[in-house]
Design a protein around this motif. Structure first.
Motif, PDB file in Angstrom:
ATOM      1  N   GLY A  50       0.823  -1.191   0.000  1.00 48.43           N
ATOM      2  CA  GLY A  50       0.000   0.000   0.000  1.00 48.43           C
ATOM      3  C   GLY A  50       0.857   1.241   0.000  1.00 48.43           C
ATOM      4  N   LEU A  51       0.236   2.374  -0.271  1.00 50.28           N
ATOM      5  CA  LEU A  51       0.946   3.636  -0.405  1.00 50.28           C
ATOM      6  C   LEU A  51       0.547   4.610   0.695  1.00 50.28           C
ATOM      7  CD1 LEU A  51       2.720   5.575  -2.106  1.00 50.28           C
ATOM      8  CD2 LEU A  51       0.686   6.071  -3.470  1.00 50.28           C
ATOM      9  N   LEU A  52       1.532   5.303   1.221  1.00 47.15           N
ATOM     10  CA  LEU A  52       1.284   6.423   2.138  1.00 47.15           C
ATOM     11  C   LEU A  52       1.881   7.654   1.478  1.00 47.15           C
ATOM     12  CD1 LEU A  52       1.561   6.493   5.992  1.00 47.15           C
ATOM     13  CD2 LEU A  52       2.306   8.430   4.616  1.00 47.15           C
ATOM     14  N   PHE A  53       1.022   8.615   1.142  1.00 46.84           N
ATOM     15  CA  PHE A  53       1.470   9.807   0.434  1.00 46.84           C
ATOM     16  C   PHE A  53       2.313  10.705   1.339  1.00 46.84           C
ATOM     17  CE2 PHE A  53      -2.397   8.794  -2.065  1.00 46.84           C
ATOM     18  CZ  PHE A  53      -1.797   8.697  -3.315  1.00 46.84           C
ATOM     19  N   ALA A  54       3.299  11.361   0.741  1.00 49.42           N
ATOM     20  CA  ALA A  54       4.138  12.286   1.490  1.00 49.42           C
ATOM     21  C   ALA A  54       3.314  13.417   2.084  1.00 49.42           C
ATOM     22  CB  ALA A  54       5.238  12.844   0.580  1.00 49.42           C
ATOM     23  N   LYS A  55       2.233  13.795   1.421  1.00 44.20           N
ATOM     24  CA  LYS A  55       1.384  14.878   1.914  1.00 44.20           C
ATOM     25  C   LYS A  55       0.692  14.504   3.220  1.00 44.20           C
ATOM     26  CE  LYS A  55      -2.868  13.570  -0.479  1.00 44.20           C
ATOM     27  NZ  LYS A  55      -3.650  13.472   0.747  1.00 44.20           N
ATOM     28  N   ASP A  56       0.605  13.201   3.497  1.00 42.31           N
ATOM     29  CA  ASP A  56      -0.052  12.736   4.719  1.00 42.31           C
ATOM     30  C   ASP A  56       0.925  12.552   5.875  1.00 42.31           C
ATOM     31  OD1 ASP A  56      -2.604  12.683   3.554  1.00 42.31           O
ATOM     32  OD2 ASP A  56      -2.257  10.680   2.714  1.00 42.31           O
ATOM     33  N   LEU A  57       2.163  13.001   5.691  1.00 46.95           N
ATOM     34  CA  LEU A  57       3.154  12.892   6.761  1.00 46.95           C
ATOM     35  C   LEU A  57       3.141  14.110   7.677  1.00 46.95           C
ATOM     36  CD1 LEU A  57       6.176  11.381   4.783  1.00 46.95           C
ATOM     37  CD2 LEU A  57       4.638  10.196   6.372  1.00 46.95           C
ATOM     38  N   GLY A  58       2.263  15.068   7.394  1.00 45.57           N
ATOM     39  CA  GLY A  58       2.128  16.238   8.259  1.00 45.57           C
ATOM     40  C   GLY A  58       2.495  17.526   7.554  1.00 45.57           C
ATOM     41  N   ARG A  59       2.632  18.589   8.329  1.00 45.44           N
ATOM     42  CA  ARG A  59       2.910  19.910   7.764  1.00 45.44           C
ATOM     43  C   ARG A  59       4.334  20.046   7.257  1.00 45.44           C
ATOM     44  NH1 ARG A  59       0.032  23.606  12.450  1.00 45.44           N
ATOM     45  NH2 ARG A  59      -2.133  23.078  11.913  1.00 45.44           N
ATOM     46  N   GLU A  60       5.234  19.279   7.845  1.00 41.50           N
ATOM     47  CA  GLU A  60       6.640  19.377   7.454  1.00 41.50           C
ATOM     48  C   GLU A  60       6.841  18.884   6.028  1.00 41.50           C
ATOM     49  OE1 GLU A  60      11.032  17.929   9.097  1.00 41.50           O
ATOM     50  OE2 GLU A  60       9.191  17.060   9.910  1.00 41.50           O
ATOM     51  N   TYR A  61       7.749  19.544   5.310  1.00 37.45           N
ATOM     52  CA  TYR A  61       8.059  19.114   3.948  1.00 37.45           C
ATOM     53  C   TYR A  61       9.116  18.013   3.982  1.00 37.45           C
ATOM     54  CZ  TYR A  61       9.379  19.106  -0.941  1.00 37.45           C
ATOM     55  OH  TYR A  61       9.632  18.709  -2.226  1.00 37.45           O
ATOM     56  N   PHE A  62       8.856  16.922   3.270  1.00 31.85           N
ATOM     57  CA  PHE A  62       9.795  15.800   3.221  1.00 31.85           C
ATOM     58  C   PHE A  62      10.462  15.758   1.853  1.00 31.85           C
ATOM     59  CE2 PHE A  62       7.602  14.571   6.984  1.00 31.85           C
ATOM     60  CZ  PHE A  62       8.466  13.734   7.670  1.00 31.85           C
ATOM     61  N   ARG A  63      11.782  15.782   1.868  1.00 32.37           N
ATOM     62  CA  ARG A  63      12.549  15.712   0.633  1.00 32.37           C
ATOM     63  C   ARG A  63      12.962  14.268   0.351  1.00 32.37           C
ATOM     64  NH1 ARG A  63      13.919  20.594  -1.226  1.00 32.37           N
ATOM     65  NH2 ARG A  63      13.723  22.365   0.209  1.00 32.37           N
ATOM     66  N   TYR A  64      13.050  13.946  -0.933  1.00 32.84           N
ATOM     67  CA  TYR A  64      13.434  12.597  -1.346  1.00 32.84           C
ATOM     68  C   TYR A  64      14.935  12.533  -1.560  1.00 32.84           C
ATOM     69  CZ  TYR A  64      13.735   8.354  -4.188  1.00 32.84           C
ATOM     70  OH  TYR A  64      14.058   7.116  -4.688  1.00 32.84           O
ATOM     71  N   ASP A  65      15.595  11.706  -0.771  1.00 37.40           N
ATOM     72  CA  ASP A  65      17.033  11.459  -0.913  1.00 37.40           C
ATOM     73  C   ASP A  65      17.194  10.219  -1.791  1.00 37.40           C
ATOM     74  OD1 ASP A  65      19.692  10.744  -0.682  1.00 37.40           O
ATOM     75  OD2 ASP A  65      19.822  11.200   1.450  1.00 37.40           O
ATOM     76  N   GLU A  66      17.479  10.445  -3.069  1.00 42.89           N
ATOM     77  CA  GLU A  66      17.523   9.330  -4.024  1.00 42.89           C
ATOM     78  C   GLU A  66      18.653   8.354  -3.712  1.00 42.89           C
ATOM     79  OE1 GLU A  66      17.507   8.559  -8.866  1.00 42.89           O
ATOM     80  OE2 GLU A  66      17.769  10.581  -8.062  1.00 42.89           O
ATOM     81  N   THR A 112      12.746  18.473  11.119  1.00 43.54           N
ATOM     82  CA  THR A 112      13.104  17.558  12.207  1.00 43.54           C
ATOM     83  C   THR A 112      14.129  16.505  11.828  1.00 43.54           C
ATOM     84  OG1 THR A 112      11.321  16.029  11.654  1.00 43.54           O
ATOM     85  CG2 THR A 112      10.784  17.835  13.171  1.00 43.54           C
ATOM     86  N   GLY A 113      14.312  16.288  10.515  1.00 40.15           N
ATOM     87  CA  GLY A 113      15.204  15.212  10.088  1.00 40.15           C
ATOM     88  C   GLY A 113      14.552  13.840  10.175  1.00 40.15           C
ATOM     89  N   GLU A 114      13.243  13.805  10.454  1.00 44.69           N
ATOM     90  CA  GLU A 114      12.499  12.536  10.483  1.00 44.69           C
ATOM     91  C   GLU A 114      12.689  11.811   9.156  1.00 44.69           C
ATOM     92  OE1 GLU A 114       9.437   9.996  12.377  1.00 44.69           O
ATOM     93  OE2 GLU A 114      10.579  11.709  13.122  1.00 44.69           O
ATOM     94  N   THR A 115      12.991  10.505   9.207  1.00 44.41           N
ATOM     95  CA  THR A 115      13.255   9.762   7.977  1.00 44.41           C
ATOM     96  C   THR A 115      12.326   8.566   7.839  1.00 44.41           C
ATOM     97  OG1 THR A 115      14.930   8.374   9.063  1.00 44.41           O
ATOM     98  CG2 THR A 115      15.689  10.400   7.993  1.00 44.41           C
TER      99      THR A 115
END
Length: 239
Positions: free
Chosen positions: A150-166, A176-179
């Motif tokens: 299943g998929l969990l969208f990045a938009k559903d991880l909260g207000r913080e912006y999550f960047r993709y480290d390829e 926060t550095g949450e990974t």
């Protein structure tokens, strides 16, 4: 040069420790899928210079061809390879390889639908999962002891912006550095389970880090949401 022994040494060093599943998946992805052909190319995984599938003839047509060839070569009676059939082996091999790929895709789609149907009555409940794939728009997670991705969208991880480290194949929070990375185990809430499409969607449980969803940006828009990511394969596939 990479040899079968290279993989064997990696597996021995990993043992039964944490990360074994993820490492085994990565090892499988580095290898080519099985291909049927008359050329004697051997078997990389088994480190054999000569190799032919020789199991029950009801499993694969390639096995049946091997059986018929042996019957014909050793004059074992009726049921040998028809005259001139060996000249078609290259074309037959390509056809068998294509049909096996199609059968595997059908198998995966069927499993996705059965898992989604089984979980349809558990929408809203918490499930133990393992992250199996990470993309800029979110991450895929597999339900423990059941399967189904299943998929969990990045938009559903909260207000913080999550960047993709390829390079690390992980999502990293700017503040926060949450990974979130492949192999990570976590408890998720099942938000959707669609038996028709075989798709699952997850959310973070209440009380987890995050909060109300932020607006989705173009970089986070998914290209599709059905089934498992393309680079995920079942471990029981034959190589």
């Amino acid at each position: 040069m990479v040899k079968p022994g290279t993989f064997n040494r990696i597996i021995e060093r990993v043992g039964d420790g944490d990360g074994r599943e993820e490492i085994m998946e990565q090892l499988l992805r580095t290898q080519m899928q099985a291909r049927y052909a008359p050329d004697r190319l051997g078997h990389f995984g088994l480190a054999l210079a000569s190799y032919a599938h020789f199991t029950s003839p009801i499993r694969r047509y390639a096995d049946l061809l091997a059986h018929r060839s042996l019957v014909d070569a050793y004059k074992l009676g009726d049921g040998g390879l028809p005259k001139g059939e060996d000249e078609k082996f290259a074309a037959i091999g390509e056809q068998i390889s294509m049909l096996e790929r199609r059968a595997m895709e059908a198998e995966r789609d069927t499993i996705d639908r059965y898992v989604a149907a089984f979980l349809a009555d558990r929408v809203g409940q918490l499930v133990e999962c393992r992250i199996s794939g990470v993309q800029p728009f979110g991450f895929f997670a597999t339900v423990d002891n059941l399967g189904g991705d299943g998929l969990l969208f990045a938009k559903d991880l909260g207000r913080e912006y999550f960047r993709y480290d390829e390079a690390a194949r992980q999502l990293v929070g700017d503040e926060t550095g949450e990974t979130y990375k492949i192999g990570q185990r976590l408890t998720l809430r099942l938000a959707e389970a669609n038996p028709v499409s075989g798709s699952l969607r997850f959310e973070l449980p209440e009380g987890s880090y995050g909060g109300p969803s932020r607006p989705r940006t173009d970089r986070q828009r998914p290209t599709g949401r059905r089934g498992r990511p393309a680079n995920i394969r079942h471990n029981n596939k034959r190589r």
